[in-house]
Write an enzyme that holds these catalytic residues in place. Sequence first.
Site, PDB file in Angstrom:
ATOM      1  N   ASP A  19      16.976  -8.079 -20.203  1.00 22.56           N
ATOM      2  CA  ASP A  19      17.231  -8.507 -21.580  1.00 22.56           C
ATOM      3  C   ASP A  19      16.751  -7.477 -22.593  1.00 22.56           C
ATOM      4  O   ASP A  19      17.285  -7.367 -23.692  1.00 22.56           O
ATOM      5  CB  ASP A  19      16.575  -9.861 -21.839  1.00 22.56           C
ATOM      6  CG  ASP A  19      17.336 -10.935 -21.084  1.00 22.56           C
ATOM      7  OD1 ASP A  19      17.078 -11.117 -19.880  1.00 22.56           O
ATOM      8  OD2 ASP A  19      18.249 -11.542 -21.686  1.00 22.56           O
ATOM      9  N   ARG A  44      18.388 -15.730 -30.868  1.00 29.77           N
ATOM     10  CA  ARG A  44      17.445 -15.673 -29.740  1.00 29.77           C
ATOM     11  C   ARG A  44      16.695 -14.343 -29.863  1.00 29.77           C
ATOM     12  O   ARG A  44      17.302 -13.334 -30.231  1.00 29.77           O
ATOM     13  CB  ARG A  44      18.167 -15.764 -28.380  1.00 29.77           C
ATOM     14  CG  ARG A  44      18.702 -17.155 -28.063  1.00 29.77           C
ATOM     15  CD  ARG A  44      19.276 -17.218 -26.640  1.00 29.77           C
ATOM     16  NE  ARG A  44      18.249 -17.382 -25.627  1.00 29.77           N
ATOM     17  CZ  ARG A  44      18.484 -17.254 -24.304  1.00 29.77           C
ATOM     18  NH1 ARG A  44      19.688 -16.926 -23.866  1.00 29.77           N
ATOM     19  NH2 ARG A  44      17.515 -17.454 -23.428  1.00 29.77           N
ATOM     20  N   GLN A 101      20.626 -20.904 -13.786  1.00 26.83           N
ATOM     21  CA  GLN A 101      21.708 -19.919 -13.942  1.00 26.83           C
ATOM     22  C   GLN A 101      22.118 -19.334 -12.590  1.00 26.83           C
ATOM     23  O   GLN A 101      23.268 -18.922 -12.412  1.00 26.83           O
ATOM     24  CB  GLN A 101      21.255 -18.782 -14.885  1.00 26.83           C
ATOM     25  CG  GLN A 101      21.120 -19.180 -16.334  1.00 26.83           C
ATOM     26  CD  GLN A 101      19.700 -19.580 -16.681  1.00 26.83           C
ATOM     27  OE1 GLN A 101      18.978 -20.107 -15.842  1.00 26.83           O
ATOM     28  NE2 GLN A 101      19.299 -19.348 -17.911  1.00 26.83           N
ATOM     29  N   LYS A 143      14.753 -12.572 -16.937  1.00 29.43           N
ATOM     30  CA  LYS A 143      14.550 -14.010 -16.724  1.00 29.43           C
ATOM     31  C   LYS A 143      13.225 -14.303 -16.025  1.00 29.43           C
ATOM     32  O   LYS A 143      12.860 -13.622 -15.074  1.00 29.43           O
ATOM     33  CB  LYS A 143      15.727 -14.563 -15.906  1.00 29.43           C
ATOM     34  CG  LYS A 143      15.670 -16.034 -15.574  1.00 29.43           C
ATOM     35  CD  LYS A 143      15.474 -16.930 -16.771  1.00 29.43           C
ATOM     36  CE  LYS A 143      16.536 -16.755 -17.828  1.00 29.43           C
ATOM     37  NZ  LYS A 143      16.186 -17.455 -19.095  1.00 29.43           N
ATOM     38  N   ARG A 172      25.445 -16.910 -22.880  1.00 25.02           N
ATOM     39  CA  ARG A 172      24.119 -16.414 -22.506  1.00 25.02           C
ATOM     40  C   ARG A 172      24.282 -15.129 -21.697  1.00 25.02           C
ATOM     41  O   ARG A 172      25.379 -14.752 -21.320  1.00 25.02           O
ATOM     42  CB  ARG A 172      23.364 -17.485 -21.696  1.00 25.02           C
ATOM     43  CG  ARG A 172      24.248 -18.042 -20.573  1.00 25.02           C
ATOM     44  CD  ARG A 172      23.538 -18.428 -19.368  1.00 25.02           C
ATOM     45  NE  ARG A 172      22.870 -17.297 -18.784  1.00 25.02           N
ATOM     46  CZ  ARG A 172      23.478 -16.357 -18.040  1.00 25.02           C
ATOM     47  NH1 ARG A 172      24.788 -16.410 -17.780  1.00 25.02           N
ATOM     48  NH2 ARG A 172      22.783 -15.358 -17.547  1.00 25.02           N
ATOM     49  N   GLY A 173      23.120 -14.493 -21.424  1.00 27.16           N
ATOM     50  CA  GLY A 173      23.156 -13.188 -20.785  1.00 27.16           C
ATOM     51  C   GLY A 173      23.182 -12.140 -21.892  1.00 27.16           C
ATOM     52  O   GLY A 173      23.984 -12.254 -22.840  1.00 27.16           O
ATOM     53  N   ALA A 174      22.321 -11.132 -21.772  1.00 26.89           N
ATOM     54  CA  ALA A 174      22.115 -10.212 -22.897  1.00 26.89           C
ATOM     55  C   ALA A 174      23.408  -9.575 -23.427  1.00 26.89           C
ATOM     56  O   ALA A 174      23.678  -9.631 -24.638  1.00 26.89           O
ATOM     57  CB  ALA A 174      21.094  -9.146 -22.493  1.00 26.89           C
TER      58      ALA A 174
HETATM   59  O1  MRU Z   1      18.373 -17.113 -20.737  1.00 24.57           O
HETATM   60  P1  MRU Z   1      19.552 -16.310 -20.249  1.00 24.57           P
HETATM   61  O2  MRU Z   1      20.388 -17.019 -19.263  1.00 24.57           O
HETATM   62  O3  MRU Z   1      20.353 -15.708 -21.386  1.00 24.57           O
HETATM   63  O4  MRU Z   1      18.871 -15.090 -19.480  1.00 24.57           O
HETATM   64  C1  MRU Z   1      19.693 -14.100 -18.946  1.00 24.57           C
HETATM   65  C2  MRU Z   1      18.969 -13.095 -18.130  1.00 24.57           C
HETATM   66  O5  MRU Z   1      17.758 -13.075 -18.049  1.00 24.57           O
HETATM   67  C3  MRU Z   1      19.813 -12.032 -17.494  1.00 24.57           C
HETATM   68  O6  MRU Z   1      19.226 -11.592 -16.300  1.00 24.57           O
HETATM   69  C4  MRU Z   1      19.931 -10.835 -18.446  1.00 24.57           C
HETATM   70  O7  MRU Z   1      20.341 -11.261 -19.722  1.00 24.57           O
HETATM   71  C5  MRU Z   1      20.897  -9.837 -17.943  1.00 24.57           C
HETATM   72  S1  MRU Z   1      22.576 -10.411 -18.025  1.00 24.57           S
HETATM   73  C6  MRU Z   1      23.561  -9.108 -17.558  1.00 24.57           C
END
Ligand code: MRU
Length: 355
Positions: A247, A97, A206, A258, A56-58
Amino acid sequence: MSSQDLRAVTWTAATEGDGTPSLSLIDQTALPHALERLDVTTVDQLIDAIVRLVVRGAPAIGAAGGYGVALAMAQGEREGWDRARLDAEVARVRAARPTAVNLMVCVDRVAPLIDAGPAAVLAEADAIVREDLEANHAMGAFGADWLQKRIAVSGSGDRPLRILTHCNTGALATAGWGTALGVIRELHGRGRLETVYADETRPLLQGARLTAWELAQEGIPHFVQADGAAAGTILRGEVDAAIVGADRIAANGDTANKVGTVGIALACAYAGIPFMVAAPTTTVDLATATGADIHIELRGEAEILEWAGVRTAPAASRGHNPAFDVTPASLVTALVTERGVLEVGAGETPADGLS
Ligand code: MRU
């Protein structure tokens, strides 16, 4: 291992293990209790891992998408897929996603190399990881420079800062080091960080599970707080700046991140402190004009209505579970990328500054 050295997404060649190439992912659902890896060898397994937030995380999802093309090619080779089937499977990875644009950007960067063969595809996926790591270190330095200058100008001198962050934007969420957490690491390395307020980040935690774990690994002082505490902590003057990741960032600077992020931005604006977004340019989507055009992922109701598998809301209740929200550009004091800082709230747009 220091969390700085973590690699959330790595490729294992066919020559290792049992001869089947695989994508090795840190299983982020198991943290902070266990640091385990999940090896995926099929498109279905990869999509399941992305949907369940094993990865997870962009930027990390983007890296997984890039390697996902190589994974699909290897599976197609084993199972005798024709080209139409391979393209369809790659398209499924791309759509796993909807909100983080990095997934689409990385798949679209790697997929055109399918005709050039697996080595070319893997080289491009490796380049994505390398560039993301470099971008994170660059934005960490730009972001820390900007914040130190800004706080000094506001009359507070060059003192250690109290930073609030939301969700996880560290090594786990990227190719390494982190975006917002990269700025925080940089401030810590400079001796300019007093403490971090890490929002727990409901409903999947998270912040409490992953950000706090990364900070603890580094010995960085921090508090975990309930998401609902953030505005009060900011308005009481206990925070110097908020730094979050993104994201997808629209051409006008509207920023999807998020769920819970926009409330932090509003509190920062009310308190008159900087709200900084740190993200690589791969998260900037100039083809999306404003935040209204960003597809916000709606996740399952159980994540809201249950706690660890036990129902916590009445049986008749419905759950509303948007995974992200959009912060209007006017509330983003600074957008830091590997190319520098744009003062978006003051009118510097990604469309002008990054095209
Ligand atoms: O649902 P997630 O955990 O994938 O959401 C992640 C976020 O919202 C992060 O803040 C975003 O992807 C930036 S990660 C460098």
